[in-house]
Structures are given as C-alpha cells and as structure tokens.
Motif scaffolding. Structure first.
Motif, PDB file in Angstrom:
ATOM      1  N   VAL A   1       0.866  -1.184   0.000  1.00 38.24           N
ATOM      2  CA  VAL A   1       0.000   0.000   0.000  1.00 38.24           C
ATOM      3  C   VAL A   1       0.900   1.231   0.000  1.00 38.24           C
ATOM      4  O   VAL A   1       1.640   1.476   0.954  1.00 38.24           O
ATOM      5  N   GLY A   2       0.865   2.010  -1.093  1.00 37.16           N
ATOM      6  CA  GLY A   2       1.687   3.220  -1.201  1.00 37.16           C
ATOM      7  C   GLY A   2       2.817   3.036  -2.200  1.00 37.16           C
ATOM      8  O   GLY A   2       3.649   2.138  -2.040  1.00 37.16           O
ATOM      9  N   ALA A   3       2.827   3.886  -3.239  1.00 41.42           N
ATOM     10  CA  ALA A   3       3.887   3.796  -4.257  1.00 41.42           C
ATOM     11  C   ALA A   3       4.826   4.996  -4.145  1.00 41.42           C
ATOM     12  O   ALA A   3       4.991   5.780  -5.073  1.00 41.42           O
ATOM     13  N   GLY A   4       5.405   5.143  -2.944  1.00 41.13           N
ATOM     14  CA  GLY A   4       6.520   6.073  -2.761  1.00 41.13           C
ATOM     15  C   GLY A   4       7.797   5.249  -2.757  1.00 41.13           C
ATOM     16  O   GLY A   4       7.800   4.067  -3.131  1.00 41.13           O
TER      17      GLY A   4
ATOM     18  N   GLU B   1      -3.040   7.974  -5.227  1.00 42.70           N
ATOM     19  CA  GLU B   1      -3.004   9.002  -6.288  1.00 42.70           C
ATOM     20  C   GLU B   1      -2.195   8.465  -7.458  1.00 42.70           C
ATOM     21  O   GLU B   1      -2.684   7.602  -8.162  1.00 42.70           O
TER      22      GLU B   1
ATOM     23  N   PHE C   1       3.357  10.591  -5.653  1.00 40.71           N
ATOM     24  CA  PHE C   1       2.519  11.720  -5.257  1.00 40.71           C
ATOM     25  C   PHE C   1       2.888  12.250  -3.869  1.00 40.71           C
ATOM     26  O   PHE C   1       2.793  13.439  -3.591  1.00 40.71           O
TER      27      PHE C   1
ATOM     28  N   THR D   1       2.928   3.917   3.739  1.00 40.50           N
ATOM     29  CA  THR D   1       2.185   5.158   3.504  1.00 40.50           C
ATOM     30  C   THR D   1       2.719   6.340   4.316  1.00 40.50           C
ATOM     31  O   THR D   1       2.144   7.436   4.261  1.00 40.50           O
TER      32      THR D   1
ATOM     33  N   TYR E   1       1.024   9.675   5.342  1.00 37.94           N
ATOM     34  CA  TYR E   1      -0.403   9.498   5.027  1.00 37.94           C
ATOM     35  C   TYR E   1      -1.051   8.361   5.811  1.00 37.94           C
ATOM     36  O   TYR E   1      -2.241   8.101   5.656  1.00 37.94           O
TER      37      TYR E   1
ATOM     38  N   ILE F   1      -5.670   6.099   7.011  1.00 41.48           N
ATOM     39  CA  ILE F   1      -6.226   4.740   6.895  1.00 41.48           C
ATOM     40  C   ILE F   1      -6.921   4.374   8.215  1.00 41.48           C
ATOM     41  O   ILE F   1      -6.287   4.424   9.280  1.00 41.48           O
TER      42      ILE F   1
ATOM     43  N   TYR G   1      17.357  22.886   4.219  1.00 38.40           N
ATOM     44  CA  TYR G   1      18.002  21.988   3.256  1.00 38.40           C
ATOM     45  C   TYR G   1      17.914  22.584   1.859  1.00 38.40           C
ATOM     46  O   TYR G   1      16.866  23.022   1.421  1.00 38.40           O
TER      47      TYR G   1
ATOM     48  N   TYR H   1      10.748   7.973   8.950  1.00 36.24           N
ATOM     49  CA  TYR H   1      12.102   8.483   8.715  1.00 36.24           C
ATOM     50  C   TYR H   1      12.321   9.923   9.202  1.00 36.24           C
ATOM     51  O   TYR H   1      13.393  10.476   9.011  1.00 36.24           O
TER      52      TYR H   1
ATOM     53  N   VAL I   1      14.896   9.628   1.922  1.00 35.13           N
ATOM     54  CA  VAL I   1      15.233   9.417   0.504  1.00 35.13           C
ATOM     55  C   VAL I   1      16.246   8.280   0.355  1.00 35.13           C
ATOM     56  O   VAL I   1      16.034   7.353  -0.434  1.00 35.13           O
TER      57      VAL I   1
HETATM   58  C1  LIG Z   1       8.940  18.856   1.481  1.00 35.36           C
HETATM   59  C2  LIG Z   1       9.742  17.645   1.895  1.00 35.36           C
HETATM   60  C3  LIG Z   1      11.126  17.661   1.780  1.00 35.36           C
HETATM   61  C4  LIG Z   1      11.876  16.535   2.154  1.00 35.36           C
HETATM   62  N1  LIG Z   1      13.230  16.531   1.911  1.00 35.36           N
HETATM   63  C5  LIG Z   1      13.943  15.403   2.143  1.00 35.36           C
HETATM   64  C6  LIG Z   1      15.308  15.323   1.763  1.00 35.36           C
HETATM   65  O1  LIG Z   1      15.865  16.249   1.177  1.00 35.36           O
HETATM   66  N2  LIG Z   1      15.983  14.180   2.072  1.00 35.36           N
HETATM   67  C7  LIG Z   1      15.375  13.114   2.684  1.00 35.36           C
HETATM   68  O2  LIG Z   1      16.032  12.121   2.964  1.00 35.36           O
HETATM   69  N3  LIG Z   1      14.064  13.151   2.973  1.00 35.36           N
HETATM   70  C8  LIG Z   1      13.329  14.252   2.700  1.00 35.36           C
HETATM   71  N4  LIG Z   1      11.994  14.258   2.962  1.00 35.36           N
HETATM   72  C9  LIG Z   1      11.365  13.027   3.469  1.00 35.36           C
HETATM   73  C10 LIG Z   1      11.241  11.963   2.376  1.00 35.36           C
HETATM   74  O3  LIG Z   1      10.673  12.549   1.242  1.00 35.36           O
HETATM   75  C11 LIG Z   1      10.400  10.805   2.909  1.00 35.36           C
HETATM   76  O4  LIG Z   1      11.013  10.301   4.078  1.00 35.36           O
HETATM   77  C12 LIG Z   1      10.253   9.660   1.915  1.00 35.36           C
HETATM   78  O5  LIG Z   1       9.932  10.131   0.639  1.00 35.36           O
HETATM   79  C13 LIG Z   1       9.185   8.701   2.417  1.00 35.36           C
HETATM   80  O6  LIG Z   1       8.841   7.804   1.389  1.00 35.36           O
HETATM   81  P1  LIG Z   1       7.592   6.845   1.566  1.00 35.36           P
HETATM   82  O7  LIG Z   1       7.484   6.044   0.349  1.00 35.36           O
HETATM   83  O8  LIG Z   1       7.729   6.130   2.864  1.00 35.36           O
HETATM   84  O9  LIG Z   1       6.361   7.836   1.742  1.00 35.36           O
HETATM   85  P2  LIG Z   1       5.583   8.680   0.605  1.00 35.36           P
HETATM   86  O10 LIG Z   1       6.477   9.097  -0.474  1.00 35.36           O
HETATM   87  O11 LIG Z   1       4.818   9.741   1.317  1.00 35.36           O
HETATM   88  O12 LIG Z   1       4.609   7.620  -0.025  1.00 35.36           O
HETATM   89  C14 LIG Z   1       3.404   7.224   0.545  1.00 35.36           C
HETATM   90  C15 LIG Z   1       2.444   6.967  -0.599  1.00 35.36           C
HETATM   91  O13 LIG Z   1       1.257   6.375  -0.085  1.00 35.36           O
HETATM   92  C16 LIG Z   1       0.169   6.896  -0.827  1.00 35.36           C
HETATM   93  N5  LIG Z   1      -1.024   6.691  -0.021  1.00 35.36           N
HETATM   94  C17 LIG Z   1      -1.484   7.411   0.997  1.00 35.36           C
HETATM   95  N6  LIG Z   1      -2.619   6.897   1.502  1.00 35.36           N
HETATM   96  C18 LIG Z   1      -2.872   5.800   0.776  1.00 35.36           C
HETATM   97  C19 LIG Z   1      -3.897   4.826   0.800  1.00 35.36           C
HETATM   98  N7  LIG Z   1      -4.912   4.886   1.683  1.00 35.36           N
HETATM   99  N8  LIG Z   1      -3.870   3.832  -0.106  1.00 35.36           N
HETATM  100  C20 LIG Z   1      -2.874   3.747  -1.023  1.00 35.36           C
HETATM  101  N9  LIG Z   1      -1.864   4.650  -1.083  1.00 35.36           N
HETATM  102  C21 LIG Z   1      -1.860   5.646  -0.193  1.00 35.36           C
HETATM  103  C22 LIG Z   1       0.528   8.349  -1.037  1.00 35.36           C
HETATM  104  O14 LIG Z   1      -0.195   8.936  -2.102  1.00 35.36           O
HETATM  105  C23 LIG Z   1       2.020   8.245  -1.316  1.00 35.36           C
HETATM  106  O15 LIG Z   1       2.317   8.133  -2.688  1.00 35.36           O
HETATM  107  C24 LIG Z   1      11.215  15.381   2.649  1.00 35.36           C
HETATM  108  C25 LIG Z   1       9.828  15.362   2.766  1.00 35.36           C
HETATM  109  C26 LIG Z   1       9.078  16.481   2.384  1.00 35.36           C
HETATM  110  C27 LIG Z   1       7.602  16.421   2.499  1.00 35.36           C
END
Ligand SMILES: Cc1cc2nc3c(=O)[nH]c(=O)nc-3n(C[C@H](O)[C@H](O)[C@H](O)COP(=O)(O)OP(=O)(O)OC[C@H]3O[C@@H](n4cnc5c(N)ncnc54)[C@H](O)[C@@H]3O)c2cc1C
Length: 425
Positions: A4-7, A32, A36, A205, A208, A212, A257, A342, A347
């Motif tokens: 769940v979640g394509a980050g 999304e 996203f 997620t 986000y 849920i 940053y 995190y 990243v």
């Molecule tokens: C403005 C900003 C600047 C940052 N700068 C840095 C940086 O320079 N260096 C660094 O290391 N970290 C940085 N971070 C943090 C870093 O971006 C995150 O730690 C990392 O991207 C997390 O990845 P993730 O896949 O866990 O989460 P996310 O990328 O948030 O992915 C979660 C995904 O789940 C999806 N989702 C949500 N709810 C649901 C649902 N119910 N069902 C299905 N999908 C869902 C969302 O749409 C999203 O695509 C920054 C964050 C922000 C917001």
C-alpha cells in the motif's frame, strides 16, 4: 504480496522482492499516482544518515554502528540501481555541508564531529572544514566553518520515484494508481473499486498512514515547505558556490536543506507544520505567507538571491514516529509488514528499509535483518488535542533555541538528526 503506497518505501520493497524472488506476485495500490507523496516532493538529499540513530546508539550501540555503516553504503546502492535501471535522476554525490552561521552552531558542529569519531567514523566520511575550505564549497553570508558529510548525493526525487515505478513494472509488478486502500485486513486490502487478496500486506504510507482507518495515530504527518529559484546565471553561482552540487544547510532545529538542481536552480526548504487532527495538505496557495518565510531564510544565507525570482512553491507531509525512531517489521500473525518513520530523512534510508523488509518477508537471514532498524510496531501518538498541543509546544521551544543560537547566545541544540541525542545530553 500487496503493498500500500507507491513512494520510495513501497517501490524499493517491491524492487527487492522481485530481485530476490522473481516469481513472486506483487501488486501495489496507490491512492493518487506513484510519487505523489513525500517521495516526489522532497529536497532530494540522499543522506547516508537517519534520524533516531542517536537514541539507538544508547540502547544498542553495536547495532547502531552497523546501521550507520549500512546507511553510508545505501547512498551508493541508490546510485547503482538508478544507473542499472537507466533512471536519469540527476544523481550527484557531492556530499553535504552544514555551515556554522553562529558561534553556538560552530560549537555544536564541532561536538558532533567528536561524536562521529567516537563511533569510528573517519575523516574520509565526516570532517570539519575551516571557513576558507568551507567557502570553496558554498559561500554563505556568515561562515564560521562547516561540518562536511561525504556520503550524501543530490538527486531529482520525482525522476527517481517515477523511474523506480517503471523499473518494478518491467519486473512484473502491477501498480494500481488512483486506488486508495480504505481498509487493511489480514490477507486483503480493500479499495473503493475492489479487493486485493494477498498472503501478506505491506503498509508503506508514511505521513499518510493516519488517513487509513485503524492507523490514525501511527505516524505524525508534519509538513515541510519548499521553494525553487529561477535558473541562476553563472555570475550568481560564482558568488555562492555549490561546488559539485554539494547539498547545503545550517544546524538549526527547524531543519534547512538546499540543493543546486541539475537545471541550475536552488531548491530550498524548511519549516515544519503540523495541522490539528493530523490533517494533510497536498496543495498550497503560492501566496501563502509561509513561502515568504522560507524565502527570507534562503536570502539570509545568500543575499544575492533577492534579485532572482522564485518560480516554484510546494510542500508535503512526512512521517514522525512517537519515539522519533524509524521501524521496519513484519507481524506474520497480523499478516502486516511496515517500514517508515524516517522523520524527513527517508530518501536514502527508504532503500535500506525496503531491502530489509523484502528480506524479512522472504525469511532470508542477512546482516540487515538483525539491524536495530528492525523492530516493533510504532508506539501510538496521543489523541487530540494532546497531540497538537505537544507538537506546538515542542515547535515553539525549538524555535526559541534556534533564535538564541542564531543571535549567538548559547542554548542546547535540539534537532532530530544523527548524534544530536548526545548533544542534547
Ligand atoms: C517537502 C519535503 C522535503 C523533504 N526533503 C527530504 C530530503 O531532502 N531528504 C530526505 O532524505 N528526505 C526528505 N523528505 C522526506 C522523504 O521525502 C520521505 O522520508 C520519503 O519520501 C518517504 O517515502 P515513503 O514512500 O515512505 O512515503 P511517501 O512518499 O509519502 O509515499 C506514501 C504513498 O502512499 C500513498 N497513499 C497514501 N494513503 C494511501 C492509501 N490509503 N492507499 C494507497 N496509497 C496511499 C501516497 O499517495 C504516497 O504516494 C522530505 C519530505 C518532504 C515532504
């Protein structure tokens, strides 16, 4: 497997699952589009460190040191996969410089260098630079020297996350975009359009997660805000530096940053905001006052930027665990795996987390599956209004410390990055 979640977290988990077990059927549901969330909106610092490691050093020193070495190596692993998969994410491993912009900050950074040495990290990875050497990298209006961290790369996050989505699709992973999970069950994920059945479910997620049902208090969604300048002329780069696309910040608690993008802009962020009830904002008006504040901070480092336009403004939600320590885990009884927390530094570390989670899922014993990153489910945050009041109080307290430090008055440092734990003590 259902993810769940394509980050970055969900995609790296899928990537390594398919690397280890190509025949495994893996599907991702994304509310999304891939990227996203925070993964497509961040500052593009691929850091070889992780918030929360300071507290792990106290409870599990040997494991925390191993974790630190893994995190250093993870930066190169991200670059390796990007190259292997042909992802043009503007990767540049130019390191990171934290510039001392006041005397108390200089003292904090020198202390931080000592802590790195205490855990066996040498000059090749972390070292103090006197003002002249620091200015070879970046030229801020005040420069009392800086702490240089070598295992850090600048990259274009959206290019990396979209490229990764394509890479996992090439390996046979199905990504269902515009498909929010509305319920996570044992062996299935419910979306408005239908049900995805799987042996195991992974929650990826991050900020986000609170949207849920049943997972509302797992991670605190805090927003960070960013701006980008117009492409800058060579004369301006001559004035401000950013040699080798080094990433740049100062040691304030309200984390700053910046990076020089491949197309010649500065992308810069700071300011954390938590909204009552864990409300998430994905879009912001370009006129929102917060962007003026971010710009003011950027111009305080580089006054010449007053003459240049800001062309982009955005923000996004990152995830903070109650213990400020990330976690990767797999509860087989509940059929649920997770990775994240995190604290705005995911990243690079999301690669290590995804790789470790894939190994846990497939029951492969590796040196990663015994890292202290692998652990218990997150401790829940307090219900409202305590959550909001607690964050608000901490934020104001930290801002007071930053103000004092910036004015040259000694005050303890409070920031969630490596070894500040010791500084706080
Ligand atoms: C403005 C900003 C600047 C940052 N700068 C840095 C940086 O320079 N260096 C660094 O290391 N970290 C940085 N971070 C943090 C870093 O971006 C995150 O730690 C990392 O991207 C997390 O990845 P993730 O896949 O866990 O989460 P996310 O990328 O948030 O992915 C979660 C995904 O789940 C999806 N989702 C949500 N709810 C649901 C649902 N119910 N069902 C299905 N999908 C869902 C969302 O749409 C999203 O695509 C920054 C964050 C922000 C917001």
């Amino acid at each position: 497997m259902a993810i769940v979640g394509a980050g970055f977290t969900g995609l790296w988990t899928a990537f390594y699952l398919k690397e280890l077990e190509p025949s495994l059927r893996v599907a991702i549901v994304e509310a999304e589009i891939a990227g996203f969330g925070a993964s497509g909106r961040n500052g593009g610092w691929c850091l070889g460190t992780l918030a929360g490691i300071g507290s792990l050093l106290e409870s599990e020193p040997e494991g925390a040191i191993r974790l630190q070495q893994e995190l250093f190596a993870t930066v190169d692993e991200v670059g390796r996969v990007a190259e292997q998969e042909g992802i043009d994410c503007h990767w540049a491993k130019g390191g990171n410089i934290t510039v001392a912009t006041s005397e108390p900050f200089r003292e904090h950074l020198l202390e931080e260098q000592d802590h790195w040495r205490q855990i066996g990290v040498g000059e090749e990875d972390v070292r103090w630079m006197e003002p002249d050497e620091c200015a070879d990298l970046v030229r801020t209006s005040t420069n009392l020297g800086g702490l240089f961290l070598a295992p850090v790369a600048a990259l274009h996050p959206m290019r990396l996350v979209r490229g990764l989505a394509e890479a996992v699709e090439r390996r046979g992973v199905a990504i269902y975009e515009c498909s929010p999970a509305v319920e996570l069950k044992r062996r299935s994920v419910i979306t408005p359009a239908g049900q995805l059945r799987a042996d195991l479910v992974v929650r990826a997620t991050e900020g986000y997660t609170c949207t849920i049902p049943g997972h509302e208090r797992v991670l605190l969604p805090v927003h960070s805000m960013m701006i980008a300048t117009e492409p800058l002329p060579e004369s301006t780069w001559d004035e401000i530096g950013f040699t080798n696309r080094v990433t740049f910040g100062d040691p304030r608690r309200n984390v700053t940053y910046g990076q020089r993008t491949a197309d010649g802009r500065i992308a810069f962020g700071c300011r954390g905001t938590y909204f009552f009830g864990s409300k998430i904002h994905n879009r912001f008006s370009p006129d929102a006052p917060v962007f003026g504040e971010v710009r003011k901070v950027l111009e305080s480092f580089f006054p010449v930027l007053r003459d240049h336009a800001i062309t982009h403004r955005w923000g996004g939600a990152l995830g903070i665990p109650r213990t400020w320590t990330p976690s990767v885990g797999m509860d087989r009884d509940a059929g649920l795996g997770w990775a994240g927390g995190y604290v705005g530094e995911g990243v690079g570390p999301s690669n290590l987390a995804g790789r470790t989670l894939a190994e846990l899922i497939l029951e492969r014993d590796t040196h990663r599956t015994t890292l202290p990153l692998v652990g218990e489910p997150f401790t829940s945050w307090e219900p409202e209004p305590m959550r909001f009041l607690g964050y608000w109080a901490l934020d104001h307290f930290a801002e007071g410390l930053d103000d004092a430090n910036l004015r040259g008055r000694p005050a303890p440092r409070l920031r969630s990055s490596v070894y500040n734990h010791f500084v706080r003590k």
